[in-house]
Design an enzyme around this catalytic site. Structure first.
Site, mmCIF file in Angstrom:
data_model
loop_
_atom_site.group_PDB
_atom_site.id
_atom_site.type_symbol
_atom_site.label_atom_id
_atom_site.label_comp_id
_atom_site.label_asym_id
_atom_site.label_seq_id
_atom_site.Cartn_x
_atom_site.Cartn_y
_atom_site.Cartn_z
ATOM 1 N N SER A 166 0.826 -1.194 0.000
ATOM 2 C CA SER A 166 0.000 0.000 0.000
ATOM 3 C C SER A 166 0.873 1.262 0.000
ATOM 4 O O SER A 166 1.669 1.459 -0.917
ATOM 5 C CB SER A 166 -0.957 -0.035 1.198
ATOM 6 O OG SER A 166 -1.972 0.926 1.063
ATOM 7 N N ASP A 247 -9.864 -4.548 -4.867
ATOM 8 C CA ASP A 247 -9.132 -3.473 -4.196
ATOM 9 C C ASP A 247 -9.363 -2.156 -4.928
ATOM 10 O O ASP A 247 -9.155 -2.085 -6.143
ATOM 11 C CB ASP A 247 -7.635 -3.827 -4.188
ATOM 12 C CG ASP A 247 -6.786 -2.821 -3.442
ATOM 13 O OD1 ASP A 247 -7.329 -1.847 -2.890
ATOM 14 O OD2 ASP A 247 -5.549 -3.027 -3.409
ATOM 15 N N HIS A 279 -8.216 -5.034 -0.578
ATOM 16 C CA HIS A 279 -6.951 -4.438 -0.179
ATOM 17 C C HIS A 279 -6.389 -5.084 1.086
ATOM 18 O O HIS A 279 -7.099 -5.270 2.067
ATOM 19 C CB HIS A 279 -7.145 -2.939 0.041
ATOM 20 C CG HIS A 279 -5.877 -2.174 0.215
ATOM 21 N ND1 HIS A 279 -4.983 -1.970 -0.802
ATOM 22 C CD2 HIS A 279 -5.340 -1.570 1.306
ATOM 23 C CE1 HIS A 279 -3.963 -1.269 -0.369
ATOM 24 N NE2 HIS A 279 -4.143 -1.015 0.916
#
Length: 310
Positions: A166, A247, A279
């Site tokens: 991320s 995601d 995610h």
């Protein structure tokens, strides 16, 4: 701090689910992590310890070492950068501690998991600068005179990897760009960069990133949206990108993969997608089949038993 009882009218900015800012300047994190931090451990397969990279500013890291390394055994070095929207998360969080420990045990690497300063109290570029400082600190052990005994005695700096998820994947890219431009110490080879569910703009989180980075050049800021000239110089030989079908950042990872291929960069890149997942599912559901598949592919990447390809 615990969630506030203040009236909504006292809130100046809110970036759910990360943090809100009050008119009096207070910042409230909506997912407090302090109670989820764990100390370094002496597990059956992996040892860990905390180190200070810098005291001004304070930059820390957790170093992981697999047990059973022979006296002259040299192990690949993994530099890991956690996610959390640049504003939450920690290398000391239980989930990240267990995740990196698992990678260390399975891939037999020495890992340096970076505890960078969080926005908005520490505005961007603090996170990028801290990750760069920690990377330089780790690579500084290649001459055999570094301060950490594990890295000095067992680190193989001809096999260095950088990885993150991320926001940490975004920071990993920026470290790779700075490495490509600045070069590396003698004896160092950055083999690969692995990015899990990377963030590179194009989502609702862009407003939050711009807020956390007061000095920016808008949505075209190269730290947010890497330009071709940055992609062309990333300082590694191969890149592995993971995306998840559900995601919101999926498009970000697909974009990065395609732009990297077009940039003129001379390395190899592979993308792996997990259907039906969202995610950071590998952290939220670490024992599910697809999380194990993701981690197994990452371990194979770190062990050099699979090669990223176009």
């Amino acid at each position: 701090m615990e969630p506030s009882k203040a009236n909504d009218g006292d809130i100046l900015h809110e970036f759910f689910p990360f943090f809100r800012v009050y008119k009096d300047g207070r910042v409230e994190r909506l997912m407090p992590m302090e109670k989820l931090k764990v100390p370094p451990s002496e597990d059956a397969e992996v040892r860990s310890k905390d180190v200070t990279i810098s005291s001004d500013p304070t930059v820390l890291a957790r170093v992981f070492m697999p047990r059973g390394a022979g006296l002259d055994e040299r192990l690949p070095v993994l530099i890991y950068i956690h996610g959390g929207g640049f504003s939450i998360g920690s290398a000391f969080h239980q989930g990240y501690h267990e995740y990196v420990s698992w990678l260390v045990a399975k891939a037999r690497v020495i890992a340096v998991s970076i505890e960078y300063r969080l926005a908005p109290q520490n505005p961007i570029p603090a996170c990028y600068d801290d990750a760069w400082a920690a990377t330089q600190w780790a690579l500084g052990h290649a001459n055999g005179n570094g301060p950490d005994q594990w890295l000095t005695e067992h680190g193989d700096f001809g096999r260095v990897y950088i990885a993150g998820d991320s926001a940490g994947a975004n920071i990993s890219h920026n470290v790779a760009v700075r490495t490509g431009r600045a070069g590396v110490p003698a004896g160092v080879r950055i083999v690969g960069v692995a990015m899990v569910h990377p963030y590179f703009g194009g989502t609702a989180d862009d407003t939050m990133w711009l807020y956390m980075c007061p000095e920016n050049s808008g949505l075209a800021d190269p730290r947010l949206k890497p330009p071709p000239e940055d992609l062309a110089v990333i300082g590694c030989e191969k890149v592995l990108v993971f995306v998840a079908q559900r995601d919101p950042l999926r498009g970000s990872g697909l974009w990065y993969h395609e732009e990297l291929k077009k940039s003129g960069w001379g390395g190899s890149v592979e993308i792996v997608e997990h259907e039906g997942e969202s995610h950071a599912f590998h952290l939220l559901k670490p024992h599910c089949d697809k999380a194990l598949d993701l981690k197994d592919k990452l371990v194979a990447f770190l062990r050099g038993t699979i090669t990223a390809k176009e």
